[in-house]
Motif scaffolding. Sequence first.
Motif, PDB file in Angstrom:
ATOM      1  N   ARG A   1       8.947  23.647   3.654  1.00 45.90           N
ATOM      2  CA  ARG A   1       8.989  23.338   5.089  1.00 45.90           C
ATOM      3  C   ARG A   1       7.669  23.758   5.718  1.00 45.90           C
ATOM      4  O   ARG A   1       7.133  24.820   5.365  1.00 45.90           O
ATOM      5  CB  ARG A   1      10.154  24.076   5.772  1.00 45.90           C
ATOM      6  CG  ARG A   1      11.520  23.675   5.262  1.00 45.90           C
ATOM      7  CD  ARG A   1      12.631  24.271   6.133  1.00 45.90           C
ATOM      8  NE  ARG A   1      12.557  25.725   6.193  1.00 45.90           N
ATOM      9  CZ  ARG A   1      13.103  26.542   5.290  1.00 45.90           C
ATOM     10  NH1 ARG A   1      13.746  26.045   4.258  1.00 45.90           N
ATOM     11  NH2 ARG A   1      12.984  27.853   5.416  1.00 45.90           N
TER      12      ARG A   1
ATOM     13  N   GLU B   1       6.853  25.127   8.437  1.00 51.89           N
ATOM     14  CA  GLU B   1       6.816  26.423   9.106  1.00 51.89           C
ATOM     15  C   GLU B   1       6.627  27.583   8.124  1.00 51.89           C
ATOM     16  O   GLU B   1       6.382  28.722   8.542  1.00 51.89           O
ATOM     17  CB  GLU B   1       8.094  26.643   9.927  1.00 51.89           C
ATOM     18  CG  GLU B   1       9.392  26.568   9.141  1.00 51.89           C
ATOM     19  CD  GLU B   1       9.986  25.166   9.108  1.00 51.89           C
ATOM     20  OE1 GLU B   1      11.197  25.056   8.916  1.00 51.89           O
ATOM     21  OE2 GLU B   1       9.215  24.198   9.304  1.00 51.89           O
TER      22      GLU B   1
ATOM     23  N   SER C   1       3.216  16.500  15.079  1.00 54.78           N
ATOM     24  CA  SER C   1       4.622  16.778  14.762  1.00 54.78           C
ATOM     25  C   SER C   1       4.769  18.115  14.033  1.00 54.78           C
ATOM     26  O   SER C   1       5.877  18.647  13.937  1.00 54.78           O
ATOM     27  CB  SER C   1       5.212  15.655  13.904  1.00 54.78           C
ATOM     28  OG  SER C   1       4.490  15.511  12.698  1.00 54.78           O
ATOM     29  N   PHE C   2       3.651  18.657  13.531  1.00 45.33           N
ATOM     30  CA  PHE C   2       3.678  19.961  12.871  1.00 45.33           C
ATOM     31  C   PHE C   2       2.991  21.006  13.735  1.00 45.33           C
ATOM     32  O   PHE C   2       2.455  21.991  13.231  1.00 45.33           O
ATOM     33  CB  PHE C   2       3.000  19.885  11.504  1.00 45.33           C
ATOM     34  CG  PHE C   2       3.504  18.773  10.630  1.00 45.33           C
ATOM     35  CD1 PHE C   2       4.841  18.687  10.306  1.00 45.33           C
ATOM     36  CD2 PHE C   2       2.644  17.800  10.162  1.00 45.33           C
ATOM     37  CE1 PHE C   2       5.318  17.654   9.513  1.00 45.33           C
ATOM     38  CE2 PHE C   2       3.103  16.765   9.372  1.00 45.33           C
ATOM     39  CZ  PHE C   2       4.454  16.693   9.046  1.00 45.33           C
ATOM     40  N   GLU C   3       3.012  20.799  15.052  1.00 42.73           N
ATOM     41  CA  GLU C   3       2.270  21.674  15.946  1.00 42.73           C
ATOM     42  C   GLU C   3       2.690  23.134  15.815  1.00 42.73           C
ATOM     43  O   GLU C   3       1.844  24.034  15.780  1.00 42.73           O
ATOM     44  CB  GLU C   3       2.442  21.229  17.405  1.00 42.73           C
ATOM     45  CG  GLU C   3       1.666  22.106  18.382  1.00 42.73           C
ATOM     46  CD  GLU C   3       1.693  21.569  19.795  1.00 42.73           C
ATOM     47  OE1 GLU C   3       0.987  22.119  20.646  1.00 42.73           O
ATOM     48  OE2 GLU C   3       2.423  20.592  20.041  1.00 42.73           O
ATOM     49  N   LYS C   4       3.988  23.396  15.706  1.00 40.09           N
ATOM     50  CA  LYS C   4       4.451  24.781  15.623  1.00 40.09           C
ATOM     51  C   LYS C   4       3.878  25.460  14.392  1.00 40.09           C
ATOM     52  O   LYS C   4       3.406  26.605  14.468  1.00 40.09           O
ATOM     53  CB  LYS C   4       5.977  24.822  15.584  1.00 40.09           C
ATOM     54  CG  LYS C   4       6.540  26.238  15.557  1.00 40.09           C
ATOM     55  CD  LYS C   4       8.059  26.236  15.560  1.00 40.09           C
ATOM     56  CE  LYS C   4       8.604  27.661  15.494  1.00 40.09           C
ATOM     57  NZ  LYS C   4      10.086  27.673  15.460  1.00 40.09           N
ATOM     58  N   ALA C   5       3.905  24.764  13.256  1.00 38.55           N
ATOM     59  CA  ALA C   5       3.376  25.333  12.020  1.00 38.55           C
ATOM     60  C   ALA C   5       1.873  25.580  12.122  1.00 38.55           C
ATOM     61  O   ALA C   5       1.362  26.599  11.651  1.00 38.55           O
ATOM     62  CB  ALA C   5       3.684  24.409  10.848  1.00 38.55           C
TER      63      ALA C   5
ATOM     64  N   ARG D   1       0.183  26.140  14.896  1.00 38.57           N
ATOM     65  CA  ARG D   1      -0.029  27.260  15.812  1.00 38.57           C
ATOM     66  C   ARG D   1       0.216  28.599  15.120  1.00 38.57           C
ATOM     67  O   ARG D   1      -0.488  29.582  15.379  1.00 38.57           O
ATOM     68  CB  ARG D   1       0.898  27.131  17.027  1.00 38.57           C
ATOM     69  CG  ARG D   1       0.688  25.888  17.864  1.00 38.57           C
ATOM     70  CD  ARG D   1      -0.661  25.869  18.540  1.00 38.57           C
ATOM     71  NE  ARG D   1      -0.852  24.646  19.315  1.00 38.57           N
ATOM     72  CZ  ARG D   1      -2.027  24.212  19.753  1.00 38.57           C
ATOM     73  NH1 ARG D   1      -3.114  24.904  19.483  1.00 38.57           N
ATOM     74  NH2 ARG D   1      -2.129  23.103  20.440  1.00 38.57           N
ATOM     75  N   GLU D   2       1.205  28.643  14.243  1.00 35.46           N
ATOM     76  CA  GLU D   2       1.504  29.889  13.538  1.00 35.46           C
ATOM     77  C   GLU D   2       0.329  30.299  12.646  1.00 35.46           C
ATOM     78  O   GLU D   2      -0.022  31.479  12.574  1.00 35.46           O
ATOM     79  CB  GLU D   2       2.780  29.730  12.700  1.00 35.46           C
ATOM     80  CG  GLU D   2       4.046  29.702  13.541  1.00 35.46           C
ATOM     81  CD  GLU D   2       5.292  29.506  12.695  1.00 35.46           C
ATOM     82  OE1 GLU D   2       5.152  29.343  11.458  1.00 35.46           O
ATOM     83  OE2 GLU D   2       6.390  29.501  13.261  1.00 35.46           O
TER      84      GLU D   2
ATOM     85  N   TRP E   1      -5.880  18.762  20.131  1.00 34.39           N
ATOM     86  CA  TRP E   1      -5.952  20.163  19.712  1.00 34.39           C
ATOM     87  C   TRP E   1      -7.110  20.830  20.441  1.00 34.39           C
ATOM     88  O   TRP E   1      -8.029  21.370  19.830  1.00 34.39           O
ATOM     89  CB  TRP E   1      -6.155  20.254  18.205  1.00 34.39           C
ATOM     90  CG  TRP E   1      -5.100  19.578  17.406  1.00 34.39           C
ATOM     91  CD1 TRP E   1      -5.162  18.325  16.871  1.00 34.39           C
ATOM     92  CD2 TRP E   1      -3.824  20.097  17.049  1.00 34.39           C
ATOM     93  NE1 TRP E   1      -4.004  18.039  16.207  1.00 34.39           N
ATOM     94  CE2 TRP E   1      -3.160  19.101  16.295  1.00 34.39           C
ATOM     95  CE3 TRP E   1      -3.167  21.302  17.287  1.00 34.39           C
ATOM     96  CZ2 TRP E   1      -1.875  19.292  15.786  1.00 34.39           C
ATOM     97  CZ3 TRP E   1      -1.897  21.481  16.780  1.00 34.39           C
ATOM     98  CH2 TRP E   1      -1.265  20.497  16.043  1.00 34.39           C
TER      99      TRP E   1
END
Length: 355
Positions: free
Chosen positions: A135, A137, A159-163, A165-166, A185
């Motif tokens: 995944r 994340e 669509s993978f913005e959260k990942a 950002r982490e 970005w």
Amino acid sequence: MAKDASENSNILVYQDLVRNLQHTIAAKNYDEGGWLPSAQTLASQYGASRLTCLKAMRFLEIEGLVRSVPPRGFYVTPKEMRHRKVAIIYGAGQTSPFFRQGLPSEETRQNCDMSAAIDYISQHGFYAQMIQASRPEQLASVAGSYGVVGALWFFPSLSFEKAVRELLASDIPTLLVNPEPLGEWKDALDVRYDFDAVRRERIKFLLSRGHRRIFFIGSYADAVSYGVEAEILKAGGKFGKNHCLDEPYKNGDKLESLISSLKITAILSTVSEEQNAFLRQALSKIPYENQPETLIWDMDCLPKMGDSFEPVRTIHMNRKMASLPGLVAAREMLRHLQAGEALRSVRIGYSLYPV
């Protein structure tokens, strides 16, 4: 079915154990080295078999994090002696088929980007560590487990913005390479290829060499939209639909007659390296002294598909002016790691990336 379930369970236990050991080592408890607990101790601690623990430590040995010292056990490599690894992440961390034949041109270009970066990293004393996860994340966690000193994330989607950002929020220096879509970005460090600027400069480069009868490999619509036609006409040259050849793998047999009838002195190609192989094949049938100068995609760092053909009169741009985004990303990352200079966003193109 029970056997399959048991095998899957063992695999998960092994993967969890590897990650836990990597995290323990990456947590800076072993900067100066030190002994790992015995396989029996780890088996009791993590609820795994002794054999699974030995397999996990063998994996860490392959990664350069530990070394086996029989009969004492496994010693953690001091931090300054470990492999310096740069993470390579593709899309959402999925696998990528490097140089597989028959790929769409966009995917071919992406694979070449990553291959150029990996080649550059390897030539300068670092290791390229491909990072994958079930995944997106999980990618930041996995990258940290491998102890990478930097990360290049190729073609991340919003669509993978959260990942993303982490990973950017972690202590791993990270560059996004050609993130999609462009312009979203704004607060991330990235590497982007300015296609339009490079195409305009390529035609100016040919005009500066005195060429006025230039043949375009691509569609007429592309020649208009890239500004090729306008630049040639402005310089007093001749250009029209008959000065374009689309899909050289289908129409290469027309090339020699068109060059002769139009008195072409130079060729500008903006198609993929895969299609350029067919262009070279068509040109190689023309006597070298009668060939026009041909400006092709600047990929000198990679093997040419057309190396087996007869010589072709090609000219190449200054690589400092236009390079693959992956190559520039690798240069920028290693500049940061070796000199301690801050990472920066980079746009690639003539005069846009003055290395």
